[in-house]
Design an enzyme around this catalytic site. Structure first.
Site, PDB file in Angstrom:
ATOM      1  N   ASP A 173       1.150  -0.953   0.318  1.00  6.84           N
ATOM      2  CA  ASP A 173       0.265  -0.090   0.113  1.00  6.84           C
ATOM      3  C   ASP A 173       1.046   1.716  -0.183  1.00  6.84           C
ATOM      4  O   ASP A 173       1.561   1.478   1.057  1.00  6.84           O
ATOM      5  CB  ASP A 173      -1.054   0.309   1.186  1.00  6.84           C
ATOM      6  CG  ASP A 173      -2.192   0.847   1.154  1.00  6.84           C
ATOM      7  OD1 ASP A 173      -2.055   2.063   0.435  1.00  6.84           O
ATOM      8  OD2 ASP A 173      -3.045   1.021   1.898  1.00  6.84           O
ATOM      9  N   LEU A 174       1.214   1.802  -0.820  1.00  7.92           N
ATOM     10  CA  LEU A 174       1.834   2.718  -0.998  1.00  7.92           C
ATOM     11  C   LEU A 174       1.618   3.730  -0.672  1.00  7.92           C
ATOM     12  O   LEU A 174      -0.173   4.566  -0.141  1.00  7.92           O
ATOM     13  CB  LEU A 174       2.133   3.590  -2.573  1.00  7.92           C
ATOM     14  CG  LEU A 174       2.229   2.305  -3.848  1.00  7.92           C
ATOM     15  CD1 LEU A 174       2.230   2.461  -5.297  1.00  7.92           C
ATOM     16  CD2 LEU A 174       3.974   2.160  -3.372  1.00  7.92           C
ATOM     17  N   ARG A 215      -0.196  16.328   7.373  1.00 11.30           N
ATOM     18  CA  ARG A 215      -1.114  16.071   7.761  1.00 11.30           C
ATOM     19  C   ARG A 215      -0.678  16.155   9.881  1.00 11.30           C
ATOM     20  O   ARG A 215      -1.604  16.151  10.581  1.00 11.30           O
ATOM     21  CB  ARG A 215      -0.594  14.456   8.218  1.00 11.30           C
ATOM     22  CG  ARG A 215      -1.452  13.915   7.149  1.00 11.30           C
ATOM     23  CD  ARG A 215      -1.572  12.388   6.406  1.00 11.30           C
ATOM     24  NE  ARG A 215      -1.761  12.044   5.517  1.00 11.30           N
ATOM     25  CZ  ARG A 215      -1.701  10.762   4.504  1.00 11.30           C
ATOM     26  NH1 ARG A 215      -2.414   9.658   5.390  1.00 11.30           N
ATOM     27  NH2 ARG A 215      -1.935  10.558   3.050  1.00 11.30           N
ATOM     28  N   ASP A 258      -3.277   2.534  -5.801  1.00  9.24           N
ATOM     29  CA  ASP A 258      -1.951   2.355  -4.931  1.00  9.24           C
ATOM     30  C   ASP A 258      -1.714   1.535  -3.877  1.00  9.24           C
ATOM     31  O   ASP A 258      -0.875   1.208  -3.244  1.00  9.24           O
ATOM     32  CB  ASP A 258      -2.099   3.718  -4.096  1.00  9.24           C
ATOM     33  CG  ASP A 258      -3.368   3.497  -3.417  1.00  9.24           C
ATOM     34  OD1 ASP A 258      -4.572   2.890  -3.986  1.00  9.24           O
ATOM     35  OD2 ASP A 258      -3.746   4.244  -2.192  1.00  9.24           O
ATOM     36  N   GLU A 259      -2.346   0.026  -4.504  1.00  4.86           N
ATOM     37  CA  GLU A 259      -2.543  -1.298  -3.995  1.00  4.86           C
ATOM     38  C   GLU A 259      -2.074  -1.860  -4.707  1.00  4.86           C
ATOM     39  O   GLU A 259      -2.333  -2.640  -5.734  1.00  4.86           O
ATOM     40  CB  GLU A 259      -3.401  -1.711  -3.217  1.00  4.86           C
ATOM     41  CG  GLU A 259      -4.094   0.099  -1.694  1.00  4.86           C
ATOM     42  CD  GLU A 259      -5.036  -0.872  -0.688  1.00  4.86           C
ATOM     43  OE1 GLU A 259      -5.010  -1.787  -0.683  1.00  4.86           O
ATOM     44  OE2 GLU A 259      -5.649  -0.044  -0.812  1.00  4.86           O
ATOM     45  N   TYR A 296      -0.981   9.889  -4.397  1.00  7.83           N
ATOM     46  CA  TYR A 296      -1.131  10.899  -5.137  1.00  7.83           C
ATOM     47  C   TYR A 296      -0.552  12.273  -5.265  1.00  7.83           C
ATOM     48  O   TYR A 296       0.090  13.194  -5.470  1.00  7.83           O
ATOM     49  CB  TYR A 296      -2.739  12.007  -5.147  1.00  7.83           C
ATOM     50  CG  TYR A 296      -3.572  10.955  -5.968  1.00  7.83           C
ATOM     51  CD1 TYR A 296      -3.936  10.002  -6.720  1.00  7.83           C
ATOM     52  CD2 TYR A 296      -5.212  11.448  -6.234  1.00  7.83           C
ATOM     53  CE1 TYR A 296      -4.471   8.706  -6.782  1.00  7.83           C
ATOM     54  CE2 TYR A 296      -6.149  11.188  -6.529  1.00  7.83           C
ATOM     55  CZ  TYR A 296      -6.154   8.949  -6.620  1.00  7.83           C
ATOM     56  OH  TYR A 296      -6.451   8.382  -7.213  1.00  7.83           O
TER      57      TYR A 296
END
Length: 502
Positions: A19-20, A56, A111-112, A24
């Site tokens: 999982d990247l 974040r 992304d996975e 984006y």
């Protein structure tokens, strides 16, 4: 492309879920390195669909409104992410890179990826045993810090799997500049659930003894991949809201309510059991593009939005090389109570004379396609009455190779990079993966009308979780799949040609 292999025994299987991180945003930082150390958000319409970890730390969250994000973090840099081309291209590069290690790679959104590394692990285990070496070290974390028993071959296999997962992540970073998390477990469900335990850029291995702790830690049954929106609502009406309640629910009652196959499948999932194989994804099974908006309430607006969606779609189909034989229009009407799952679709065959025009220079295929799509629209909406749409999606499926075509592969797609559209006006939905969380083995009871882009925008679980939902249509239509009223409006010779092809 490789065919799916039967799921091996649970004791032997080793599956990696990659999982990247903030995909984006990472792609944008690679495209413009000056953004790397700044708080960065990727904007689609009025939402920050994802953000980097600098943002974040300052309180910005995925799917936060742009207004709230700017108030929370005035120094936030926003990049328009409505053109998905660079993300799509990077996504396929990741899948192809993983394919160099194992032929069993299954895309899940942009992304996975799942990778079945069982055979790789077996080879390394044999080498260890032949060398007489009994020491092997885990890479990354062990879920719940459980002790590893090197006398248990199931543990040793998963530890070797953690080393291979580390190699995957290093290769992705070294060659593509992307970081990501990984989960290592004995099946797809558990590897996906455990991969996000430590973020970002970390990995976790799940030993069999901890699988129940992991599955029971989920707050709600909808957190279980493979249990879709409609099934969740049905279960809630039965008083089932968490995994423990689903495990304890009488099987006979569940089978009566949901059908035997669905009931048995989701109860197995509630125990962390998933024998679905890693299915190599291959080329896209469909191409779609969509626009979401606050209000569209006239035929003229609908026609204009359809005309805006078609050029990019036709360009992608041209680069792929195959010809679509089915076109589908999906709409979402405004509903204050059912915001995300209020889609309706109609589809029909592409007339044979139009199929021949796909990919040909100078053939003006857009007007007749608009006419067909507007007919489908009128089958769903009475235009003499007021209406309020919030989404339009156009999808071409049932893709077939030309007899002489050498196109249609991921490799071909990557060599033919399409330029950014430059419009920056739309949020797009793509069906660029042939298997995802909505694949037959995972989401058999998935909501057929799907979820919107805005709900799953964050890392685009592609229009296929496949998103919480839009499953691809079958590659071979029966007449029952065709909108009969649209079919009747086609010229008689075209009707006969369509029937003769069934």
């Amino acid at each position: 492309h490789s065919k799916p292999v039967p799921a091996r025994s649970a004791a032997r299987r080793v599956i990696v879920h990659i999982d990247l991180d903030c995909f984006y945003a990472q792609v944008e930082m690679i495209r413009n390195p000056e953004l790397r150390d700044k708080p960065l958000g990727v904007q689609q319409k009025y939402l920050v669909v994802t953000c980097n970890y600098e943002a974040r730390k300052l309180g910005v969250k995925k799917l936060m409104s742009v207004k709230d994000a700017k108030e929370r973090c005035p120094q936030l840099t926003l990049v328009n992410g409505e053109d998905l081309t660079p993300y799509r291209e990077m996504s396929y590069q990741v899948t192809e890179l993983l394919g160099e290690f194992s032929p069993l790679v299954e895309r899940l959104g942009f992304d996975e990826n799942f990778v079945d590394i069982t055979e790789m692990v077996e080879k390394r285990l044999n080498q260890l045993q032949q060398s007489g070496c009994c020491r092997v070290c885990v890479s990354g974390h062990v879920y719940k810090h459980q002790a590893i028993n090197l006398h248990d071959t199931a543990h040793v296999r998963l530890v070797i799997g953690s080393q291979i997962a580390e190699e995957f992540r290093e290769a992705i970073y070294t060659r593509l500049g992307l970081t990501g998390c990984a989960g290592v477990a004995s099946n797809k469900l558990l590897s996906k659930l455990v991969s996000g335990t430590f973020k970002p850029n970390q990995q976790t291995v799940l030993l069999p003894e901890s699988s129940q702790d992991l599955i029971r830690s989920l707050e709600h049954i909808q957190k279980v991949p493979g249990i879709g929106y409609k099934t969740t609502k049905h279960l809630e009406r039965l008083g089932v809201r968490n995994v423990c309640e689903l495990q304890a629910f009488p099987s006979a009652v569940l089978e009566k309510e949901l059908g035997v196959s669905v009931a048995q499948r989701i109860q197995k999932l509630s125990y962390g059991e998933d024998d679905s194989p890693v299915t190599p994804s291959g080329p896209p099974q469909s191409f779609s593009d969509e626009d979401s908006f606050k209000k569209c309430s006239s035929e003229a607006e609908v026609k204009e939005k359809i005309e805006e969606l078609l050029p990019n779609l036709l360009d992608r189909i041209h680069k792929d090389g195959r010809r679509p034989h089915t076109v589908r229009l999906t709409i979402r009407q405004f509903s204050p109570t059912d915001k995300w799952f209020n889609r309706e679709s109609r589809q029909c065959p592409v007339p044979p004379q139009l199929i021949q025009k796909f990919g040909k220079e100078g053939s003006n295929i857009i007007p007749p396609l608009v006419d067909i799509l507007m007919k489908l629209f009128r089958k769903m909406i009475d235009v003499d009455l007021p209406f309020h749409l919030t989404l339009l999606n156009v999808c071409f499926s049932n893709l077939k190779d030309l007899p002489s075509s050498k196109k249609g592969s991921i490799g071909f797609y990557l060599k033919q990079m399409s330029p950014p559209s430059g419009s920056g006006k739309r949020v797009r939905e793509v069906d660029d993966v042939s298997q995802g969380e909505g694949s037959a083995s995972w989401n058999q009871n998935c909501n057929r009308t799907g979820s919107t882009k805005t709900r799953k925008l964050s890392e685009d679980k592609s229009s296929n979780i496949k998103k919480a939902g839009i499953p691809d249509f079958p590659l071979h239509l029966s007449l029952g799949d065709i909108d009969q009223e649209v079919f009747r409006e086609l010229p008689e010779d075209i009707q006969q040609e369509i029937i003769s092809q069934k």
